[in-house]
Enzyme design. Sequence first.
Site, PDB file in Angstrom:
ATOM      1  N   ASP A   1      43.146  29.316  47.172  1.00 17.29           N
ATOM      2  CA  ASP A   1      42.638  28.818  45.884  1.00 17.29           C
ATOM      3  C   ASP A   1      42.072  27.401  45.973  1.00 17.29           C
ATOM      4  O   ASP A   1      41.565  26.872  44.975  1.00 17.29           O
ATOM      5  CB  ASP A   1      43.747  28.869  44.816  1.00 17.29           C
ATOM      6  CG  ASP A   1      44.081  30.296  44.422  1.00 17.29           C
ATOM      7  OD1 ASP A   1      43.290  31.199  44.727  1.00 17.29           O
ATOM      8  OD2 ASP A   1      45.144  30.504  43.798  1.00 17.29           O
TER       9      ASP A   1
ATOM     10  N   ARG B   1      43.385  40.464  36.053  1.00 21.73           N
ATOM     11  CA  ARG B   1      44.188  41.268  36.987  1.00 21.73           C
ATOM     12  C   ARG B   1      45.677  40.991  36.881  1.00 21.73           C
ATOM     13  O   ARG B   1      46.494  41.871  37.139  1.00 21.73           O
ATOM     14  CB  ARG B   1      43.769  40.968  38.427  1.00 21.73           C
ATOM     15  CG  ARG B   1      42.399  41.383  38.791  1.00 21.73           C
ATOM     16  CD  ARG B   1      42.177  41.050  40.236  1.00 21.73           C
ATOM     17  NE  ARG B   1      43.129  41.757  41.072  1.00 21.73           N
ATOM     18  CZ  ARG B   1      42.956  42.977  41.541  1.00 21.73           C
ATOM     19  NH1 ARG B   1      41.852  43.624  41.267  1.00 21.73           N
ATOM     20  NH2 ARG B   1      43.870  43.553  42.283  1.00 21.73           N
TER      21      ARG B   1
ATOM     22  N   ARG C   1      39.201  30.062  32.378  1.00 20.23           N
ATOM     23  CA  ARG C   1      40.354  30.911  32.659  1.00 20.23           C
ATOM     24  C   ARG C   1      41.483  30.106  33.288  1.00 20.23           C
ATOM     25  O   ARG C   1      42.650  30.457  33.128  1.00 20.23           O
ATOM     26  CB  ARG C   1      39.970  32.012  33.648  1.00 20.23           C
ATOM     27  CG  ARG C   1      39.005  32.997  33.107  1.00 20.23           C
ATOM     28  CD  ARG C   1      38.786  34.088  34.091  1.00 20.23           C
ATOM     29  NE  ARG C   1      40.086  34.647  34.493  1.00 20.23           N
ATOM     30  CZ  ARG C   1      40.239  35.604  35.383  1.00 20.23           C
ATOM     31  NH1 ARG C   1      39.179  36.114  35.977  1.00 20.23           N
ATOM     32  NH2 ARG C   1      41.424  36.051  35.690  1.00 20.23           N
TER      33      ARG C   1
ATOM     34  N   LYS D   1      48.887  27.733  35.884  1.00 16.59           N
ATOM     35  CA  LYS D   1      48.480  29.064  35.408  1.00 16.59           C
ATOM     36  C   LYS D   1      49.257  30.163  36.125  1.00 16.59           C
ATOM     37  O   LYS D   1      49.797  31.069  35.493  1.00 16.59           O
ATOM     38  CB  LYS D   1      46.974  29.248  35.654  1.00 16.59           C
ATOM     39  CG  LYS D   1      46.510  30.693  35.508  1.00 16.59           C
ATOM     40  CD  LYS D   1      45.024  30.857  35.762  1.00 16.59           C
ATOM     41  CE  LYS D   1      44.623  31.010  37.204  1.00 16.59           C
ATOM     42  NZ  LYS D   1      44.749  32.367  37.772  1.00 16.59           N
ATOM     43  N   ASN D   2      49.301  30.084  37.457  1.00 20.64           N
ATOM     44  CA  ASN D   2      49.865  31.205  38.215  1.00 20.64           C
ATOM     45  C   ASN D   2      51.393  31.239  38.207  1.00 20.64           C
ATOM     46  O   ASN D   2      51.992  32.164  38.731  1.00 20.64           O
ATOM     47  CB  ASN D   2      49.330  31.211  39.651  1.00 20.64           C
ATOM     48  CG  ASN D   2      47.868  31.625  39.672  1.00 20.64           C
ATOM     49  OD1 ASN D   2      47.335  32.115  38.672  1.00 20.64           O
ATOM     50  ND2 ASN D   2      47.203  31.425  40.804  1.00 20.64           N
TER      51      ASN D   2
ATOM     52  N   ILE E   1      42.630  35.332  53.453  1.00 19.02           N
ATOM     53  CA  ILE E   1      43.356  36.080  52.410  1.00 19.02           C
ATOM     54  C   ILE E   1      42.458  37.117  51.718  1.00 19.02           C
ATOM     55  O   ILE E   1      42.838  38.266  51.558  1.00 19.02           O
ATOM     56  CB  ILE E   1      43.941  35.114  51.345  1.00 19.02           C
ATOM     57  CG1 ILE E   1      44.810  34.036  52.000  1.00 19.02           C
ATOM     58  CG2 ILE E   1      44.731  35.889  50.288  1.00 19.02           C
ATOM     59  CD1 ILE E   1      46.118  34.491  52.581  1.00 19.02           C
TER      60      ILE E   1
ATOM     61  N   CYS F   1      37.510  43.086  42.652  1.00 17.94           N
ATOM     62  CA  CYS F   1      36.988  41.997  41.826  1.00 17.94           C
ATOM     63  C   CYS F   1      36.082  41.129  42.673  1.00 17.94           C
ATOM     64  O   CYS F   1      35.837  41.425  43.845  1.00 17.94           O
ATOM     65  CB  CYS F   1      38.111  41.195  41.190  1.00 17.94           C
ATOM     66  SG  CYS F   1      38.874  40.047  42.292  1.00 17.94           S
TER      67      CYS F   1
ATOM     68  N   ARG G   1      41.565  43.768  46.595  1.00 22.20           N
ATOM     69  CA  ARG G   1      42.817  43.474  45.903  1.00 22.20           C
ATOM     70  C   ARG G   1      43.586  44.704  45.405  1.00 22.20           C
ATOM     71  O   ARG G   1      43.806  44.865  44.195  1.00 22.20           O
ATOM     72  CB  ARG G   1      42.566  42.491  44.755  1.00 22.20           C
ATOM     73  CG  ARG G   1      41.866  41.230  45.228  1.00 22.20           C
ATOM     74  CD  ARG G   1      41.666  40.233  44.147  1.00 22.20           C
ATOM     75  NE  ARG G   1      42.891  39.521  43.790  1.00 22.20           N
ATOM     76  CZ  ARG G   1      42.962  38.629  42.825  1.00 22.20           C
ATOM     77  NH1 ARG G   1      41.903  38.337  42.105  1.00 22.20           N
ATOM     78  NH2 ARG G   1      44.094  38.005  42.569  1.00 22.20           N
ATOM     79  N   PRO G   2      44.009  45.573  46.324  1.00 22.94           N
ATOM     80  CA  PRO G   2      44.817  46.726  45.896  1.00 22.94           C
ATOM     81  C   PRO G   2      46.217  46.298  45.449  1.00 22.94           C
ATOM     82  O   PRO G   2      46.605  45.139  45.635  1.00 22.94           O
ATOM     83  CB  PRO G   2      44.897  47.583  47.159  1.00 22.94           C
ATOM     84  CG  PRO G   2      44.682  46.640  48.290  1.00 22.94           C
ATOM     85  CD  PRO G   2      43.839  45.505  47.778  1.00 22.94           C
ATOM     86  N   VAL G   3      46.977  47.225  44.875  1.00 27.90           N
ATOM     87  CA  VAL G   3      48.350  46.916  44.429  1.00 27.90           C
ATOM     88  C   VAL G   3      49.358  47.872  45.079  1.00 27.90           C
ATOM     89  O   VAL G   3      50.432  48.114  44.542  1.00 27.90           O
ATOM     90  CB  VAL G   3      48.481  46.957  42.882  1.00 27.90           C
ATOM     91  CG1 VAL G   3      47.796  45.764  42.247  1.00 27.90           C
ATOM     92  CG2 VAL G   3      47.937  48.256  42.311  1.00 27.90           C
ATOM     93  N   ASP G   4      48.990  48.401  46.238  1.00 25.87           N
ATOM     94  CA  ASP G   4      49.851  49.380  46.909  1.00 25.87           C
ATOM     95  C   ASP G   4      51.258  48.843  47.185  1.00 25.87           C
ATOM     96  O   ASP G   4      52.243  49.573  47.117  1.00 25.87           O
ATOM     97  CB  ASP G   4      49.199  49.850  48.219  1.00 25.87           C
ATOM     98  CG  ASP G   4      48.839  48.686  49.137  1.00 25.87           C
ATOM     99  OD1 ASP G   4      48.076  47.803  48.706  1.00 25.87           O
ATOM    100  OD2 ASP G   4      49.344  48.638  50.279  1.00 25.87           O
TER     101      ASP G   4
END
Length: 417
Positions: free
Chosen positions: A305, A93, A397, A22-23, A327, A117, A122-125
């Site tokens: 995971d 996301r 998912r 998936k990833n 994490i 979430c 989980r920022p995206v800076d």
Amino acid sequence: MDRLLIEGGIPLNGEVYVSGAKNAALPILCAALLTEETLTVSNVPHLRDVTTMLTLLGQMGVQISVDEKRSIQLTAANVVHPEATYEMVKTMRASVLVLGPLVARLGQARVSLPGGCAIGLRPVDQHLKGLQAMGASISMEQGYMVARADRLKGARIRLDLVTVTGTENLMMAATLARGTSILENAAKEPEVVDLAQCLIAMGARISGAGTDVITIEGVERLHAASHQVMPDRIETGTFLVAAAATGGSVRVTGARPETLTAVLEKLRETGVRIETGSDWIQVQASGVLKAVNFSTAPYPDFPTDMQAQFMVLNTVAQGQGIAKETIFENRFMHVQELCRLGAHIEVQGNKAITHGVPHLEGASVMATDLRASASLVIAGLVARGTTTVDRIYHLDRGYEAIEEKLSRIGARIRRVH
Ligand code: EPU
């Protein structure tokens, strides 16, 4: 809403084939945005997240078709809406992975800012910092990140922390930038390498993927290519742990053992026997399992995971085991549910301490996120009696045909509506 009914206490036995990752598939599908020519992607798992990504790309104007071998063809010749709406980003996301490719190829992107979430903030800076360093102007408009650039320019970017999708977004953006980009403190995950291989097949000049410094020499344009998605190492690990925890013997085929070194090491430490071939891993449990300590960290260390699934093993192993999560801030949502099945677990900050019990007992439990759901399924397979796992849309998912695959190796599991 669907739920899973599991009759537990039966050791898993046999052979199971692993699906595409998936990833790896999600960023690779986004890479199609980098060229007007057709990208063909095979071994794409049939998952809800993949469907969501295809819907998102379709909304933008990407032409998508699936051939008789289930390969997906994506042609982004006419991207009419370079946008990922709040609805899409809220659903998944990983939608944020369109940001880099859109701004690189079209000079503009409008992507909803993801909220927190179930597993953390989980920022995206870091994604934004990197794009800014490449010359993009970024503004926040009504909850959307709006990025603009004439043409990105190569830059040296040092990421403040290791981020998987951040590395992927910036690597994709840099392929079309003018000049050379150097990503330092890059994620080394195999999925980053798989994406890099796809991009290289499309004509990108990338070296160092799989190390913490990736160098990307920008090119004028990328072209058509075909790429096969790597096998899913987390699905592989999930089956191995399920087999070990139920005291069974399972061979996972179509796998890449070298991507699971940390997990295999910990499995061996529990006392199970592990054998590997070039594309398979066999686990065989015999006797009592020993609880182990492990700490999640970026690749090649133990993957976050796999934390929830491995914890189940500890709950029925001898002694005390400590799972440390480094994490994500909130990735112990499965603990309370596991306790409902009779597990003894206490949480102290970012550590979950298990005290092994001889067996778990079936109960009704509720899934909270993808990997937590997988851990509850494993716990249900281990527990005596019937376990009902609710809210399994999380599971859909990320795990392809999980109940069919588990049934084939002896699990009594069925989906009810
Ligand atoms: N982070 C920041 N700023 C950023 C980016 C990340 O502070 O700009 C933080 C995150 O909040 C987190 C840490 O850095 O604490 C690592 O997050 P990362 O960005 O690596 O996670 P991700 O890229 O959003 C991917 C996987 C996750 C997996 C993590 C860690 C995909 C689509 N998702 O997420 O997979 O847990 O890497 O390995 O690749 C899953 O499959 O169940 C899943 C959650």
